[in-house]
Motif scaffolding. Structure first.
Motif, mmCIF file in Angstrom:
data_model
loop_
_atom_site.group_PDB
_atom_site.id
_atom_site.type_symbol
_atom_site.label_atom_id
_atom_site.label_comp_id
_atom_site.label_asym_id
_atom_site.label_seq_id
_atom_site.Cartn_x
_atom_site.Cartn_y
_atom_site.Cartn_z
ATOM 1 N N ASN A 32 6.789 10.056 -2.975
ATOM 2 C CA ASN A 32 6.703 9.103 -1.860
ATOM 3 C C ASN A 32 5.425 8.269 -1.881
ATOM 4 O O ASN A 32 4.949 7.853 -0.824
ATOM 5 C CB ASN A 32 6.851 9.834 -0.515
ATOM 6 C CG ASN A 32 8.266 10.380 -0.313
ATOM 7 O OD1 ASN A 32 9.122 10.265 -1.187
ATOM 8 N ND2 ASN A 32 8.519 10.976 0.836
ATOM 9 N N PRO A 76 3.690 4.870 -2.066
ATOM 10 C CA PRO A 76 4.183 3.501 -1.806
ATOM 11 C C PRO A 76 3.746 2.564 -2.938
ATOM 12 O O PRO A 76 2.936 1.656 -2.746
ATOM 13 C CB PRO A 76 3.526 3.148 -0.477
ATOM 14 C CG PRO A 76 2.245 3.924 -0.497
ATOM 15 C CD PRO A 76 2.516 5.195 -1.253
ATOM 16 N N ASN A 86 -0.843 6.636 -6.719
ATOM 17 C CA ASN A 86 -1.257 5.615 -5.742
ATOM 18 C C ASN A 86 -2.752 5.316 -5.867
ATOM 19 O O ASN A 86 -3.162 4.152 -6.004
ATOM 20 C CB ASN A 86 -0.889 6.040 -4.314
ATOM 21 C CG ASN A 86 -1.215 7.505 -3.988
ATOM 22 O OD1 ASN A 86 -1.912 8.175 -4.753
ATOM 23 N ND2 ASN A 86 -0.724 7.978 -2.857
ATOM 24 N N LEU A 91 -0.730 2.166 3.976
ATOM 25 C CA LEU A 91 0.474 1.826 3.219
ATOM 26 C C LEU A 91 1.301 3.096 3.116
ATOM 27 O O LEU A 91 0.857 4.083 2.533
ATOM 28 C CB LEU A 91 0.103 1.330 1.816
ATOM 29 C CG LEU A 91 -0.956 0.223 1.739
ATOM 30 C CD1 LEU A 91 -1.230 -0.144 0.276
ATOM 31 C CD2 LEU A 91 -0.519 -0.999 2.535
ATOM 32 N N HIS A 128 5.264 4.974 2.698
ATOM 33 C CA HIS A 128 6.667 4.868 2.313
ATOM 34 C C HIS A 128 7.559 5.606 3.301
ATOM 35 O O HIS A 128 7.204 6.691 3.763
ATOM 36 C CB HIS A 128 6.880 5.463 0.919
ATOM 37 C CG HIS A 128 8.315 5.680 0.575
ATOM 38 N ND1 HIS A 128 9.147 4.658 0.173
ATOM 39 C CD2 HIS A 128 9.096 6.788 0.609
ATOM 40 C CE1 HIS A 128 10.356 5.126 -0.034
ATOM 41 N NE2 HIS A 128 10.354 6.416 0.219
ATOM 42 N N ASP A 140 2.332 11.805 6.298
ATOM 43 C CA ASP A 140 2.574 10.368 6.455
ATOM 44 C C ASP A 140 2.747 9.948 7.911
ATOM 45 O O ASP A 140 2.335 8.847 8.294
ATOM 46 C CB ASP A 140 3.795 9.955 5.626
ATOM 47 C CG ASP A 140 3.497 9.973 4.126
ATOM 48 O OD1 ASP A 140 2.306 10.076 3.760
ATOM 49 O OD2 ASP A 140 4.443 9.890 3.321
ATOM 50 N N GLN A 169 6.743 0.605 3.321
ATOM 51 C CA GLN A 169 7.623 0.294 2.194
ATOM 52 C C GLN A 169 8.855 1.164 2.344
ATOM 53 O O GLN A 169 8.737 2.378 2.489
ATOM 54 C CB GLN A 169 6.900 0.597 0.889
ATOM 55 C CG GLN A 169 7.775 0.470 -0.351
ATOM 56 C CD GLN A 169 7.076 1.008 -1.589
ATOM 57 O OE1 GLN A 169 5.971 0.595 -1.908
ATOM 58 N NE2 GLN A 169 7.719 1.933 -2.275
ATOM 59 N N CYS A 187 8.981 3.274 -5.162
ATOM 60 C CA CYS A 187 8.040 4.385 -5.371
ATOM 61 C C CYS A 187 7.833 4.680 -6.857
ATOM 62 O O CYS A 187 6.951 5.466 -7.205
ATOM 63 C CB CYS A 187 8.532 5.663 -4.684
ATOM 64 S SG CYS A 187 8.510 5.574 -2.882
ATOM 65 N N SER A 241 11.027 9.331 -4.652
ATOM 66 C CA SER A 241 11.313 8.904 -3.282
ATOM 67 C C SER A 241 12.314 9.910 -2.736
ATOM 68 O O SER A 241 13.479 9.927 -3.153
ATOM 69 C CB SER A 241 11.899 7.492 -3.293
ATOM 70 O OG SER A 241 12.419 7.162 -2.020
#
Lengths: 291, 268, 291, 268
Positions: free
Chosen positions: A31, A33, A59, A164, A166, A185, A198, A232, A237
């Motif tokens: 996950n 983004p 990331n 940011l 997801h 998250d 996202q 992702c 994802s």
């Protein structure tokens, strides 16, 4: 209000050059983004301080590889069972990247404090025996517990300027559903002044409404929604596709050389738009994942 | 943590690999009233927990940190602690809840740990080797290891038993063991019980009750005490008699391979 | 391990006479674990201190009406749109019940601190202008924010000895699903040393497993599961049945007199077992609810 | 809060009740960029929010505290803030999240408040009348009212406009308004904007910008300024001209009654 923006516009509007504290969601190689991260790289927005979840992965690595990160607040950057993160490791070793040493408790409770306007986050007794806080006097202080008189550790609230994050799905107003694990998250989204989401797909509000309490991010916290199916990649994802370990192993092989990370960035990110990147990744091995 | 120094198994194909033996050693140390938690790259302890549940400790609880699946049931086992498959479990909770509960100190009774460096008193380091400002090796970071100070029993495992990993004193104390020994341990007044066992590709160790230094318990098949002493960068306590590590039973191996049906531990 | 117990055994084993801090879940007239509360009344277990969610209702009122509560830590006890809680009000007015004045922020963040072993819960700046903390010096202190030097309000962690919480379903190991609103019941369960769950029905683990992240209480926090279909009556059980306002209005009418609350307790609780009580409530108007 | 003193509407059946008029008055004060939150027994503000969304402020967000449905869509409106029906909404979040976000100070821009006592500076009290230790009236408790210190605009409403409710100074300050006036308000340095309006069965009030005392804005149909002054237990600021409260339009009433199809506000 329709908050759906193109990838380009969302990043241009909300991730300003020199952003003070940019948080990236996801945990380990799941996950992340990445479409938003790649767009930050394409637009060349420098980041004064980057914040990861308790376990940052590609990331953070990509932003560091692109030379955009001045400081990072993290408790982990790596590729889990695949190995260390080469750009992170090298930049930390040569001193070009300042690392604000954090632990999982501080990142989680610090974000919670940010979300709640809480002045600081006292941490459980005993955590002060580790060296983490001594290495990061900016984020940690000792404070007297007013109920017992003992000295306990406290972390500064974490208030990302931009997060940011997801999510599997969102409606145009930004109400979003987390499929699979939550990681931190939801807390990150609650703590950030601006949230750019996202998502795999934009869905009608009625689809969001079916999900139970505790699984969603309310739209009033969200400033932009970017629909990037497959975005992702090469991380997973949840609910949609798995980690592309082959791609990541190729990155790690390339990044073994000092110039490798930048070469990857030039070839895979700066050298192509997001649509081209995702198209190129539809190799037979991972083709179904992006269908 | 990165496990680059895995010792390959020289035994017959049907016998347990070193990693499989280690999983059995960890499983043996879990009880039916335990609630265990584990994090990054934790296939080995996850398999150990499932094995324990399938054998002597059916009431054991374990949480795969990351996804935070509770008693994940999947076969094949997966290498990432954040794999979606770990949600095939009795239930699952948000990571933020697990982090919160790790601080309560009376919920999780077992915490699996490891490190780039592990020292004589069982302190763990995943942050950096050398000076932290300009380290010779920058590790990934300490994740949740500071919580070791509050947990009932810490079970340490590593695939790297060599003098770089096993050092007299960690360069960065991320996950507390017995700190600098009895005096500092007593002074710290921690609520946790400290490290209970260290399982490596060569041996299983405990801690000397007087000095709180690592103490050899058993050596794995084909390993000598001398090899352990040579591979350890500090003076490990060696008792007069060091029995061999008990071999896994055929039943244990069969159950373990049913769980680890992708063979994550098989070749290691 | 099978944690399913009879109502009698669960209360006898886990709610000791003179319990230091007993927490009751639910919010307003919804998801109150009334079968457990009634059983506490039947067994006559005295409560040194009772803690409600931000809005206690019939759960607290009944225990007070039965004369079992020495002190209450709460930010609200009432019947919402139906009116004030007569026993609570009268006991607080005549001084027989000590009220530890709390607010919603403290109850929520104090439970969070209890769940996390956090030494205390600093509260947002500005909350110190209210009189709440001045009325409750035991639970609140001022503390210096070590990052800014300002004085902020802090609450003591809330660690219930026992929490009585309602969930829609649980398996025999105590893994439970919250249907409908969560209120602060998940946090309360995480903070308590012992959790006794009241559920509408016990289900196979496979049923629990289908629910997504964020909607369940893990069984390792739960010590006993008591199956009492309809057991939230006269409050609502989300996903199962609604508030029995008629019953509550009858209580309020009866409780208008000083002896009313005790008369209700004698008639409806001490005078009958739980099965008889629930049987008697199967009036035509609410009959379907308990089917 | 308990609303026992509701003034019944003497108008024609087709016309708005007092409570309906009040809902329209509250709705008028909501904007498209607001995120509003409300708690206990909040049918009136919930209906006001839905009306605002259906008319001039379609982008308004509102959270029904308790269940924490986000933009609940239901008709009929329900009297309890914890009703399961409020989960028929765009989405819903746990109450603990809403409590957390109330502290952030920049998420919720409007907070609906009320009280057993409401004073000249807009402070609210739901705790106790008289000495708190032995009160003449023990109220239910303060719930989330201390958060008023941090929110953009506080909208106060009550069904009881009488000298017992409207007092010079609250006996217990639970929900801060402008505290003891300009000096104490400035000294407190709060991040919130303070109370913005007070809507009662008799009138709508604001606050005098100099004294921060309640100031009459409009009187509802059939109510005189004198009646308001008599019903208020402190000296309310009365401007030279007090216009009548605008009557709801037929469209507003039709929409409102579509939302409040059980008529919670109709007879009040």
């Amino acid at each position: 209000m329709n908050k759906v923006l193109s990838l380009h516009d969302a990043v241009e509007r909300h991730v300003l050059d020199g952003v003070g504290l940019l948080a990236v969601g996801g945990m380990h190689l799941h996950n992340n983004p990445m479409a938003l991260v790649r767009e930050v790289v394409r637009q060349g927005q420098r980041i004064r301080r980057l914040l990861t979840s308790p376990c940052g992965a590609f990331n953070a690595e990509l932003l560091i590889a692109a030379g955009l990160v001045e400081e990072i607040a993290t408790s982990y950057v790596g590729f889990e069972h695949l190995g260390l993160a080469p750009a992170f490791r090298r930049s930390a070793e040569d001193g070009s990247l300042r690392v604000l040493e954090c632990d999982e408790a501080y990142i989680t409770h610090g974000l919670n404090a940010g979300a709640g306007g809480l002045p600081f986050a006292p941490l459980p007794a005993g955590l002060e025996v580790s060296d983490v806080w001594k290495a990061n006097p900016e984020s940690f202080r000792l404070v007297e517990d007013p109920f017992t008189g003992t000295r306990v550790l406290a972390g500064a609230p974490l208030r990302p300027d931009v997060a940011l994050v997801h999510a599997a799905e969102a409606d145009t107003a930004g109400n979003a559903v987390l499929a699979g694990a939550h990681f931190v998250d939801r807390v990150m989204a609650m703590a950030a002044r601006t949230v750019v989401l996202q998502v795999e797909r934009v869905v009608p509000t009625e689809v969001i409404s079916r999900h139970p309490v505790g699984t969603t991010i309310p739209g009033f916290l969200v400033h932009a929604v970017v629909e990037v199916p497959g975005g992702c990649h090469p991380t997973a994802s949840h609910g949609h596709y798995r980690v592309d370990e082959d791609h990541l192993r190729r990155y790690l092989a390339l990044a073994g050389g000092a110039e490798g990370p930048r070469a990857y960035v030039e070839q895979y990110v700066r050298g192509s738009g997001e649509a081209d990147y995702l198209q190129a990744q539809r190799a037979p091995a991972s083709g179904e994942a992006f269908a | 943590m990165s496990q680059t120094d895995a010792r390959t198994n020289g035994g017959a194909p049907a016998g347990p690999s070193i990693a499989e033996l280690m999983a059995v050693e960890l499983a043996r140390r879990l009880r039916g009233d335990d609630v265990a938690v584990m994090g990054t790259a934790s296939a080995l302890p996850q398999i150990a927990c499932r094995l324990a549940k399938a054998t002597h400790a059916p009431d054991l609880w374990f949480v795969a940190g990351g996804t935070c699946g509770v008693n994940p049931r999947l076969a094949p086992a997966v290498p990432s602690c954040c794999d979606e498959d770990l949600l095939r479990a009795d239930t699952a909770v948000p990571l933020s809840d697990v982090v919160l509960l790790e601080g309560r100190g009376d919920v999780f009774t077992v915490f699996f740990s490891g490190g780039l460096q592990i020292d004589a008193h069982g302190n763990c380091n995943l942050v950096s080797v050398g000076d932290r400002a300009r380290p010779s090796l920058r590790g990934p970071g300490t994740v949740g290891l500071p919580f070791l100070a509050r947990v009932g029993r810490v079970l340490i495992y590593t695939m790297a038993h060599n003098p770089r990993t096993f050092v007299e004193r960690v360069d960065f104390l991320g996950g507390p063991g017995f700190l600098d020994g009895p005096a500092s341990w007593a002074a710290a007044g921690l609520t946790g019980g400290g490290p209970a066992a260290v399982v490596t590709p060569l041996c299983t160790m405990g801690f000397d009750s007087q000095t709180l230094r690592m103490r050899l318990e058993t050596v794995h098949p084909g390993v000598t005490v001398h090899e352990v002493v040579e591979a350890t960068g500090f003076e490990v306590v060696v008792p007069e008699v060091v029995p061999p590590t008990p071999l896994p039973t055929d039943e244990q191996i069969a159950i373990l391979r049913g769980i680890d049906s992708d063979g994550l531990l098989k070749g290691r």
